[in-house]
Design an enzyme around this catalytic site. Structure first.
Site, mmCIF file in Angstrom:
data_model
loop_
_atom_site.group_PDB
_atom_site.id
_atom_site.type_symbol
_atom_site.label_atom_id
_atom_site.label_comp_id
_atom_site.label_asym_id
_atom_site.label_seq_id
_atom_site.Cartn_x
_atom_site.Cartn_y
_atom_site.Cartn_z
ATOM 1 N N GLU A 52 -5.844 -4.723 -9.069
ATOM 2 C CA GLU A 52 -4.527 -5.329 -9.272
ATOM 3 C C GLU A 52 -3.550 -4.371 -9.951
ATOM 4 O O GLU A 52 -2.372 -4.333 -9.610
ATOM 5 C CB GLU A 52 -4.647 -6.625 -10.079
ATOM 6 C CG GLU A 52 -5.325 -7.761 -9.343
ATOM 7 C CD GLU A 52 -4.611 -8.147 -8.053
ATOM 8 O OE1 GLU A 52 -3.422 -7.831 -7.894
ATOM 9 O OE2 GLU A 52 -5.254 -8.762 -7.184
ATOM 10 N N ASP A 79 3.723 -12.389 -6.901
ATOM 11 C CA ASP A 79 4.099 -10.998 -6.659
ATOM 12 C C ASP A 79 5.156 -10.971 -5.558
ATOM 13 O O ASP A 79 5.672 -12.009 -5.150
ATOM 14 C CB ASP A 79 2.871 -10.188 -6.259
ATOM 15 C CG ASP A 79 2.341 -10.617 -4.906
ATOM 16 O OD1 ASP A 79 2.613 -11.767 -4.489
ATOM 17 O OD2 ASP A 79 1.664 -9.810 -4.237
ATOM 18 N N TYR A 129 1.990 -11.764 -13.404
ATOM 19 C CA TYR A 129 1.355 -11.686 -12.089
ATOM 20 C C TYR A 129 -0.123 -11.332 -12.193
ATOM 21 O O TYR A 129 -0.996 -12.026 -11.651
ATOM 22 C CB TYR A 129 2.050 -10.663 -11.174
ATOM 23 C CG TYR A 129 1.115 -10.307 -10.047
ATOM 24 C CD1 TYR A 129 0.891 -11.221 -9.029
ATOM 25 C CD2 TYR A 129 0.365 -9.139 -10.076
ATOM 26 C CE1 TYR A 129 -0.044 -10.960 -8.031
ATOM 27 C CE2 TYR A 129 -0.569 -8.870 -9.090
ATOM 28 C CZ TYR A 129 -0.767 -9.785 -8.075
ATOM 29 O OH TYR A 129 -1.704 -9.537 -7.125
#
Length: 370
Positions: free
Chosen positions: A42, A143, A125
């Site tokens: 991520e 996102d 996020y």
DNA sequence: AAGTCGTGGGG
DNA sequence: TCCCCAAGACT
């Protein structure tokens, strides 16, 4: 913006997850639900496309297989692993986060988005992504894909560059996502956003959720998402002095704050920091000014000459650099006043360098070849 | 709130 | 060449 009935929501969930089960991408970080794997992927994927990330992810896992390995790694090794990915503070914050986990959390990941947000480098996020994928918490992960997908599905015309718009999307998505498969739902939205619902050339005609796409049905798909555009990069002029000290190269390490922090380049001087009368500079005067600069700032006696090559240009998000090249040489000397070191070819290859430095090497070698 | 912080790809 | 965009966070 339109509202969905509970029936429509259910139908959307089923359609999306059925599609994801057969068409979801097989990605290296989807082999398990290890929070470390989810986290590393991520962070790498922030503002970066999947295709770019894959090789970096594989190498990063080989070099730093655990949180502990990451926490103990030399920073130069970390930056080398990140070299070329950009936004280098991401990896320095990852190491701070790893140390934070070991020092304050007994090495155990917090399992909710709210708690994950307390960790360094993990924003709204990424917290939502880790919590939903690794720990099955039913929270959204908003996102760029989620903005694009849901703004089109529901014709949401809030400006996604405004702080506060994210909470609007979080409320909307929370009501739509299934509580039994939150991680798959969030990832399915990302896969959708990267395939049928791309920014420029969406292929909604073949999209599994075509009938839910209100903007498409209204012929307004490309009007979404709504965002204010960014200012253009500010031009800045530099001189790069590719300098040899004996057989070695003279390299400087950038400061610990700001752009390209702690990365290595050849001596790079802003034209504005040289005492030059005008903007258009004859190369002879430029050489003289750089020699004076080396003496004044580094206490080094430089001999230099202009290189007969085009300047290097490199555009960052907010700056556009134009870099004139000089070829220089200093006698082996005391580098006490120089923020860097001299290195041989072997040591040079170990230094983490930004893309712009690669361009400088390429241009320099093109001159040497002539 | 608005700027800062990289790079690669596509039109 | 230029602009926009891509799994954002920090200040």
């Amino acid at each position: 913006m339109i509202e969905w009935s509970p029936t429509t929501i259910k139908a959307f969930q089923t359609t999306l997850l059925t599609w994801y089960d057969t068409a979801g991408r097989d990605l290296p970080w989807r082999r398990d639900q290890e929070p470390y794997h989810v986290w590393v992927s991520e962070i790498m994927l922030q503002q970066t496309q999947v295709q770019t990330v894959i090789p970096y992810y594989e190498r990063f896992m080989a070099w730093f297989p655990t949180v502990t390995a990451l926490a103990e790694a030399p920073e130069e090794r970390l930056l080398k692993a990140w070299e070329g990915l950009g936004y280098y503070s991401r990896v320095r914050n990852m190491q701070r986060c790893a140390r934070q986990l070991l020092a304050d959390y007994e090495g155990q990941w917090p399992q909710t988005a709210a708690a994950l947000t307390e960790l360094i480098g993990i924003g709204p996020y990424t917290a939502g992504a880790i919590a939903s994928i690794a720990f099955n918490e039913p929270v959204p992960a908003v996102d760029g894909n989620a903005y694009r997908v849901f703004s089109r599905l529901l014709e949401i015309d809030a400006d996604i560059t405004k702080p506060g718009t994210r909470q609007l999307f979080e409320r909307v998505i929370s009501r739509i996502m299934p509580h039994d498969r939150p991680g798959d739902f969030n990832q399915a939205i990302m896969d959708l956003g990267a395939s049928y619902m791309t920014a420029r050339q969406p292929d909604t005609e073949h999209s599994p959720v075509k009938v839910f796409n209100q903007a498409y049905l209204d012929g307004k798909e490309l009007d979404y998402p709504v965002r204010t555009k960014k200012p253009r990069p500010q031009p800045i002029d530099y001189v790069a002095v590719v300098t040899k000290m004996g057989p070695d190269w003279l390299m400087t390490q950038r400061g610990s704050q700001g752009m390209l922090a702690n990365l290595w380049t050849v001596p790079l001087i802003k034209l504005a920091d040289l005492d030059l009368p005008t903007e258009t500079v004859p190369s002879a005067e430029l050489v003289t000014a750089v020699i004076a600069y080396f003496k004044r700032e580094y206490q080094l006696t430089l001999t230099a000459e202009p290189l007969a090559v085009r300047p290097v240009t490199h555009t960052f998000t907010h700056q556009k650099w134009t870099i004139q090249l000089l070829s220089g040489q200093v006698a082996p000397a005391d580098l006490a006043f120089f923020a860097g070191k001299s290195v041989n070819e072997e040591a040079l290859s170990q230094l983490p360098m930004p893309k712009v430095q690669t361009k400088i090497w390429d241009r320099y070698h093109s001159a040497e070849a002539k």
